[in-house]
Scaffold this motif. Structure first.
Motif, short mmCIF file in Angstrom:
data_model
loop_
_atom_site.label_atom_id
_atom_site.label_comp_id
_atom_site.label_asym_id
_atom_site.label_seq_id
_atom_site.Cartn_x
_atom_site.Cartn_y
_atom_site.Cartn_z
N ARG A 1 0.81 -1.21 0.00
CA ARG A 1 0.00 0.00 0.00
C ARG A 1 0.84 1.27 0.00
O ARG A 1 0.34 2.33 0.29
N SER A 2 2.11 1.13 -0.27
CA SER A 2 2.91 2.34 -0.22
C SER A 2 2.87 3.03 -1.58
O SER A 2 2.47 2.45 -2.58
N SER A 3 3.29 4.25 -1.56
CA SER A 3 3.15 5.02 -2.79
C SER A 3 4.14 4.52 -3.83
O SER A 3 5.18 3.96 -3.53
N HIS B 1 0.72 22.71 19.46
CA HIS B 1 1.57 23.41 18.50
C HIS B 1 2.94 23.61 19.08
O HIS B 1 3.95 23.35 18.46
N LYS C 1 6.27 26.11 13.11
CA LYS C 1 4.83 26.30 13.11
C LYS C 1 4.09 25.17 12.44
O LYS C 1 2.89 25.09 12.52
N PRO D 1 1.98 22.42 11.47
CA PRO D 1 0.98 21.78 12.30
C PRO D 1 1.40 20.36 12.57
O PRO D 1 2.30 19.82 11.94
N ALA E 1 0.17 17.64 11.92
CA ALA E 1 0.08 16.70 10.83
C ALA E 1 1.35 16.74 10.01
O ALA E 1 1.89 15.72 9.62
N GLU E 2 1.81 17.88 9.78
CA GLU E 2 2.96 17.98 8.90
C GLU E 2 4.16 17.22 9.42
O GLU E 2 4.74 16.43 8.71
N ASP F 1 4.45 14.88 11.26
CA ASP F 1 4.26 13.45 11.22
C ASP F 1 4.48 12.93 9.82
O ASP F 1 5.25 12.02 9.59
N ILE F 2 3.79 13.53 8.97
CA ILE F 2 3.78 12.96 7.64
C ILE F 2 5.03 13.31 6.87
O ILE F 2 5.80 12.47 6.47
N GLU F 3 5.17 14.56 6.72
CA GLU F 3 6.17 14.97 5.77
C GLU F 3 7.58 14.78 6.30
O GLU F 3 8.44 14.23 5.64
N THR G 1 4.76 7.85 8.48
CA THR G 1 3.42 8.38 8.31
C THR G 1 2.38 7.49 8.96
O THR G 1 1.51 7.96 9.64
N ASN G 2 2.46 6.26 8.71
CA ASN G 2 1.41 5.41 9.26
C ASN G 2 1.80 4.92 10.63
O ASN G 2 2.94 4.55 10.88
N GLU H 1 -2.20 9.63 17.24
CA GLU H 1 -1.34 9.55 16.08
C GLU H 1 -0.03 10.24 16.36
O GLU H 1 1.05 9.71 16.14
N LYS I 1 3.65 8.62 16.47
CA LYS I 1 4.77 9.04 15.65
C LYS I 1 5.95 9.36 16.52
O LYS I 1 7.07 8.96 16.29
N ASN J 1 -4.79 12.02 8.92
CA ASN J 1 -4.16 13.28 8.54
C ASN J 1 -4.62 13.83 7.21
O ASN J 1 -4.25 14.93 6.83
N LEU K 1 -4.97 17.65 6.66
CA LEU K 1 -5.63 18.34 7.76
C LEU K 1 -4.59 19.05 8.59
O LEU K 1 -3.86 18.46 9.37
N ILE K 2 -4.54 20.32 8.39
CA ILE K 2 -3.54 21.11 9.08
C ILE K 2 -4.27 22.09 9.96
O ILE K 2 -5.25 22.70 9.54
N ASP L 1 -3.61 25.06 11.50
CA ASP L 1 -3.72 26.52 11.44
C ASP L 1 -3.45 27.08 10.05
O ASP L 1 -3.04 28.19 9.90
N SER M 1 -4.29 2.61 3.68
CA SER M 1 -3.05 3.32 3.47
C SER M 1 -3.34 4.75 3.07
O SER M 1 -4.32 5.03 2.39
N GLN N 1 -1.49 6.20 1.12
CA GLN N 1 -0.82 6.38 -0.15
C GLN N 1 -1.69 6.05 -1.36
O GLN N 1 -1.29 6.27 -2.49
N GLN N 2 -2.82 5.48 -1.11
CA GLN N 2 -3.66 5.09 -2.23
C GLN N 2 -5.11 5.50 -1.98
O GLN N 2 -5.55 5.61 -0.85
N ASP O 1 -2.60 6.35 -7.05
CA ASP O 1 -1.45 6.60 -6.19
C ASP O 1 -1.52 8.06 -5.76
O ASP O 1 -1.51 8.97 -6.60
#
Lengths: 824, 352
Positions: free
Chosen positions: A323-325, A706, A740, A742, A744-745, A747-749, A763-764, A805, A809, B119, B135-136, B138, B163, B165-166, B180
């Motif tokens: 399921r990964s990109s 934050h 700053k 958020p 979510a960022e 975590d994910i990015e 991410t997951n 979450e 992370k 997220n 979902l951010i 601010d 996932s 990713q999909q 994707d």
């Protein structure tokens, strides 16, 4: 549906009761009374009155009949008001939705007739003028038709005319409702949803071929008897009924019913002590076990103990790959191959030749499903038939089961809700308060210690080595200042304490109140005492733990930070964490073990700080700093290898009134945290400190979160570095992220982008867990430490379910750090 | 469904259709051979399900138009909902606060879904696209949106298959597609329906490579996500299939249709095993979902009600009133503690 409606109408016209011409004083033709209709519906359909009324109203809405006296509201009442059936000609599904020309004719007709009785409503007038403008080219025809129809009508008998008039009017009432009223007939603007049913798309040869193909294959599909299938269904339902919150009320209570969110805290995705019910569910099937993040964790821990964790790791990795990109597929395939499949791989999975051939074939095609065959093999033969049954039969599982939390009555929770929740979340047994509600919890603590002993990496928190320091940094500024110097000193020493901050607080300050009901004023008063205790006694942890953990954590944090710093300075001696009921709190004991006078002094300072802070702020931001100097490392080398892992969990829970304070605190906390992190990172790594502080401070609402975010990021980075232990542990590069950003960022990015070399993107949650697991596996020694970290995290998560979450992370990074330590 | 072998149908199409007819008959025979007992008979020995005392617990007001779709966040507290006027709102359902409101450049946002991480949300509708929003807290969420895939007709449903990713989507162009997220690449498309796909659902297993789709062509198809092939098909509904849902066991699929019935199809027995209908229910079902054990089936209808079915005894056990217009969407929360419904009356409700 239309058929059903029609059928209903037919039954009526077919002589079934209602259809009667009620004549009312001035004879009103072709009408019936509301209660007759309702009664008939009740009789006919064998339903209750409320439902009959509902149905009647629906039919009225759709225009199958209409109230005679009230043309405004299409409502059926269960009384003697009169209704009339719509003529079938006007039934909704008989014809297409009317177009504007029809409407125009209708309006013209009415305008041609007696003003008094047929006068147009305002909205109709408006529509009329609009139509006139839009249909100007057809207007002649329209008026001609209207005149014609009026003429025809005049030739009709009066009762008929009345009826048809009213029917027509009702029809348009349904299809051109007055503004502001929602018509239930409004169509979904989806092509196929047209009333007459759009023709299905014309079939192409391909479609037909496909269908034939499908039919052919399904003809020879193996089926089981219906009875068998049904039996299976029954059994499944029977088995799971007790786990269905809508059938069997959940313990302690359904959060939607009484606002008490204990249930969510106890059942967060990742907890250190799962509820007994949850553990029991794992025993039902392997799917249930693997469907639960905590279950996966425990299972992995168990297998690790058995030295056979490669199977589950492989399984998890393949699942992730699937399921990964797209962009990650290639290197993930490679990685899995290197780690699990290749001959002589570190975690080689036992696969037969045939499957191996398939896998190799798949790898050539770079298919994301290339390991599926192997995965299935591993799953069915190894995991399901071997590991899982062993797990379920093992003492390990039995321990889990017997130690599982058994949420009791609400009352208890209400009484000690705060303590219990925290206790459960933090898995701290409340010693002092434990007597009250935490009796159940306490055993858990014992269980934890056991698990820890048993290599429970994730859940088992306390390791001898790891120190858990919890300091409450309520006054940010105060704390910061003292902390900073210490940290610097540490940095100078070149010891690397890692600092990880966790945001344990609710996202919204506003929500925090509701969310954290347990955090009430009652806790704050206790905290100061604890803090004092801490200052005086190292045992403060215990006491603090007993009390609301958050508070204790904060206070402890401060101390520990100091301690940790000193420890690090001292080249991190072995810290023995006693397996107390509060293992992490054991960190308290740790400081004791440290022989450094400096530490003591630091403690004193800290304590003073704590007192100030605690008293000043009723709110508690709990930051827990974990100092984990790797024992081995410490003794062996006094090098930078000694990592003090400091995890500060800041839980800022404030009352509404104290929100302002909370903000200040959070800000301060956040700022403080970065400082600490800097100190820890100082060795080789880039320092991430100061910039965060200012930025953090300005942030408002979700302030706690934050503010913490930046710190989190920092920590994650650090973690990442260690995660590649093989590279150079000492050299750590910390990249700064936007403070700053958020939650979510980060975590994910952040993990994804910066951690690419690392095994997986964080991410997951699952992925993260998997990673953790892998890391843990790699380093057995380290496993223990991570366990602590995770425990803490888990606790945090428990406290604030919504932040699970994030916590997770965060957790992952912790784990990684720990892992690296182990490597070292 | 083959009824329209119209004038210009070429020979091959005709022969193929004839063949299909024959095959269908044989298939039906095969299925009947194993049809030895009905669900009602088997379930006779069961106790009646204890009446769950389900009441409305929350009402989420804020949409200005019909609520068309909603989805629970994995954190069990948040809900994303989309409406006819193009608004998408993220709710903290427990506090009933709105946390985000996004305006889509389209009306009729018919699908929205939470990512497993919580997220991201994905949504789409008449714009034919599926768009992912992070979902951010601010930041203006819409600044970070990302269009992942585009269909040739409206998008009716979407979900994240375990996932972030999909994304799996179903569309009015009668196909489903797997995208994707990162690259927007079409990973797999699923052809087989002959009319609009209205609903999809993922099989509830960790390795789950299968999903189910329901369509206006009255068919329910089971797909293999890896190959893109349809692996099983079910007929039975007399009208559009509006909603499909896997039984928690993964062995059966429940459907809700415009013919005012809900049905249960078993994958292993390969046939319909139950019809949930009642004479007094004459309006179409828009959405169905199971309680966690699979004992209860919730179905939202066009007559503004939610009917609760005992899946085993095939009787209705409960009727939920509350909405003032059609119930368009309905979902049991991830931990099974609550039921959310969305309606054309512009509100969402949470029941427990």
């Amino acid at each position: 549906m239309e058929a059903l409606v029609k059928e209903m109408q037919d039954t009526e016209s077919g002589g079934v009761p209602v259809r009667s011409q009620k004549i009312f004083l001035t004879s009103i033709p072709a009408a019936f009374m509301g209660y007759d209709l309702i009664e008939w519906l009740i009789m006919r359909l064998e339903i209750e009155e409320s439902e009959a009324l509902n149905i009647a109203n629906q039919l009225c809405q759709y225009g199958y009949f209409f109230p005679i006296s009230d043309s405004k509201n299409l409502v059926v009442k269960d009384d003697s008001s009169l209704y009339r059936f719509q003529s079938p000609y006007y039934w909704p599904w008989r014809n297409k939705p009317p177009d504007n020309v029809d409407y125009a004719i209708y309006l013209t007709k009415r305008s041609l007739r007696n003003k008094q009785r047929h006068g147009l409503e305002e909205y109709e007038l408006e529509a009329f003028t609009n139509l006139k403008r839009n249909l100007s080219n057809k207007w002649d025809i329209i008026t001609a038709q209207a005149e014609e129809q009026v003429k025809n009508q005049k030739s009709m008998k009066k009762p008929d005319k009345l009826i048809s008039d009213s029917q027509e009017k009702a029809y348009w009432r349904v299809h051109r409702p007055p503004p502001g009223i929602l018509g239930s007939l409004e169509q979904v603007p989806v092509p196929t949803r047209c009333w007459n049913g759009v023709k299905p798309r014309k079939k192409t040869i391909e479609d037909c071929k496909r269908e034939v193909e499908l039919l052919k294959t399904s003809l020879y599909r193996t089926r089981i008897k219906v009875s068998q299938a049904l039996e299976g269904l029954l059994q499944h339902v029977d088995t799971y009924t007790e786990f269905d919150p809508l059938l069997v009320p959940p313990q302690p209570s359904n959060p939607w019913v009484n606002e008490d969110i204990t249930f969510w805290q106890l059942n967060a995705p990742l907890v250190d002590i799962p509820t007994e019910k949850r553990v029991r569910k794992w025993g039902l099937s392997m799917e249930d076990l693997l469907g639960d993040p905590t279950g996966v964790q425990e299972f992995t821990n168990y297998l690790q103990k058995e030295k056979s964790e490669e199977n589950i790791l492989f399984w998890l990795a393949v699942n992730d790959l699937r399921r990964s990109s797209q962009s990650q597929v290639l290197w993930k395939i490679q990685e899995i191959y290197e780690n699990y499949v290749k001959h002589g791989a570190s975690n080689e999975v036992n696969i037969d030749n045939q499957t191996m051939d398939k896998v190799l074939e798949g790898i050539k095609n770079n298919s994301r499903f290339c390991f599926d065959a192997a995965q299935e093999h591993v799953y069915n033969l190894l995991l399901k038939k071997d590991c899982y049954p062993r797990f379920i039969r093992s003492d390990y599982y039995k321990n889990l089961l017997s130690n599982g939390i058994q949420p009791l009555q609400k009352k208890r929770f209400f009484g000690f809700g705060p303590t219990k929740k925290k206790a459960s979340t933090t898995s701290q047994p409340n010693q002092s308060q434990g007597s009250q509600s935490s009796t159940t919890v306490v055993p858990c603590g014992g269980a934890l210690s056991k698990r820890r002993g048993s290599d429970r990496s994730l859940s088992g928190s306390a390791h001898e080595i790891s120190h858990f320091g919890v300091s409450s940094g309520t006054h940010t500024t105060i704390i910061k200042e003292p902390k900073v110097p210490h940290s610097h000193s540490q940095s100078n020493l070149s010891d690397i304490p890692y600092r990880v901050k966790k945001p344990s607080i609710a996202p919204g300050a506003s929500t925090s109140e509701e969310v954290c009901p347990w955090e009430t004023p009652s806790t704050p008063p206790r905290t100061p005492t604890r803090n004092r205790k801490n200052s005086t006694h190292l045992d403060s942890e215990d006491s603090s733990s007993d009390i609301s953990t958050g508070v204790t954590e904060m206070s402890e944090k401060v101390q520990r930070c100091l301690l940790t710093q000193q420890h690090t300075l001292d080249c991190g001696k072995k810290l023995h964490v006693d397996t107390y009921e509060t293992p992490r709190r054991a960190s308290v004991s740790v400081p004791i073990t440290h022989n450094n006078s400096s530490i003591e002094s630091a403690r004193r300072k800290v304590s003073s700080f704590e007192d100030n802070s605690t008293t000043a702020s009723a709110i508690h931001a709990a930051s827990s700093v974990f100092v984990i100097p790797s024992e081995k490392d410490n003794k062996l080398n006094k090098k930078p290898v000694d990592y003090a892992l400091s995890i500060s969990t800041t839980s800022a829970t404030m009352k509404a009134s104290q929100k302002s304070h909370g903000f200040a605190k959070t800000c301060s906390m956040s700022s403080g945290a970065p400082i600490i992190s800097v100190s820890s990172a100082t060795d080789d790594v880039v320092v991430v400190d100061c910039p965060f502080n200012p930025e953090l401070a300005p942030e408002e609402d979700v302030d706690g979160a934050h503010g913490e975010n930046p710190t989190l990021e920092v920590t994650t980075y650090e973690v990442q570095v260690p995660s590649h232990p093989e590279t150079t542990p000492p050299s750590i590069s910390i990249t700064m992220q936007e403070p700053k950003a958020p939650l979510a960022e980060p975590d994910i990015e952040s993990p994804a982008t910066e951690l690419p070399p690392s095994e997986m993107p964080v991410t997951n949650e699952d992925v993260a867990l998997a990673e953790c697991v892998t890391d843990c596996e790699n380093d057995e020694a380290t496993t223990v430490k991570p366990s602590e970290g995770e425990d803490d995290e888990a606790r945090n998560t428990d406290v604030c379910p919504w932040e699970d979450e994030e916590n997770c992370k965060v957790n992952t990074p912790f784990v990684k750090k720990y892992a690296t330590l182990g490597y070292l | 469904m083959d009824s329209d072998s119209k004038s210009q149908a070429s020979d091959t199409v005709e022969t193929l259709q004839k063949e299909a007819e024959i095959l269908k008959k044989r298939l039906e025979e095969e299925r009947q051979k194993l049809n030895d007992v009905t669900l009602e008979q088997v379930a006779e020995r069961l106790d009646c399900v204890s009446c769950p005392n389900i009441k409305p617990r929350r009402t989420l007001k804020g949409h200005q138009a019909k609520v068309l779709c909603s989805d629970w966040s994995p954190d069990k507290k948040h809900i994303v909902s989309s409406s006819q006027d193009g608004k998408m709102i993220i709710w903290d359902a427990h506090t009933t606060n709105k946390e985000h409101a996004v305006t889509m450049p389209t009306t009729w946002v018919m699908a929205c879904a939470y990512a497993p991480s919580g997220n991201f949300v994905a949504c789409g509708g008449l714009d034919n696209k599926v768009t992912v929003y992070p979902l951010i807290l601010d930041e203006d969420v819409s600044l970070r949106k990302k269009t992942v895939g585009t269909h040739t007709s409206y998008m009716s449903c979407c979900l994240f298959p375990n996932s972030d990713q999909q994304i799996l989507t179903g569309s009015g162009d009668s196909t489903c597609a797997l995208w994707d997220v990162e690259s927007g690449q079409l990973l797999q498309s699923f052809h087989g329906h002959s009319a609009d796909v209205m609903s999809i659902d993922l099989a509830p297993s960790e390795t789950g490579n299968t999903f189910v789709s329901g369509s206006v062509d009255k068919m329910v198809l089971i797909w293999d996500m890896r190959t893109g092939q349809c692996v099983q098909s079910f007929e039975g509904h007399e009208s559009d299939v509006n909603s499909v849902k896997f039984h928690p066991s993964g062995d059966a699929v429940a459907t809700g249709g415009d013919d005012a019935t809900c049905r249960l199809f078993d994958l292993r027995a390969d046939k319909e095993i139950a019809v949930y209908s009642k004479e007094s229910i004459i309006f179409g079902a828009n959405s169905v979902d199971f309680s966690h054990s699979g004992r209860l089936l919730f179905a939202g209808y066009n007559d503004y009600t939610v009917n609760v079915w005992d899946t085993l005894k095939c009787v209705r056990v409960w009727l939920l009133y509350g909405h003032e217009n059609r119930v368009s969407c309905l979902q049991v929360s991830p931990d099974g503690t609550a039921l959310s419904t969305g309606s054309w009356d512009c509100t969402l409700r949470v029941w427990a």
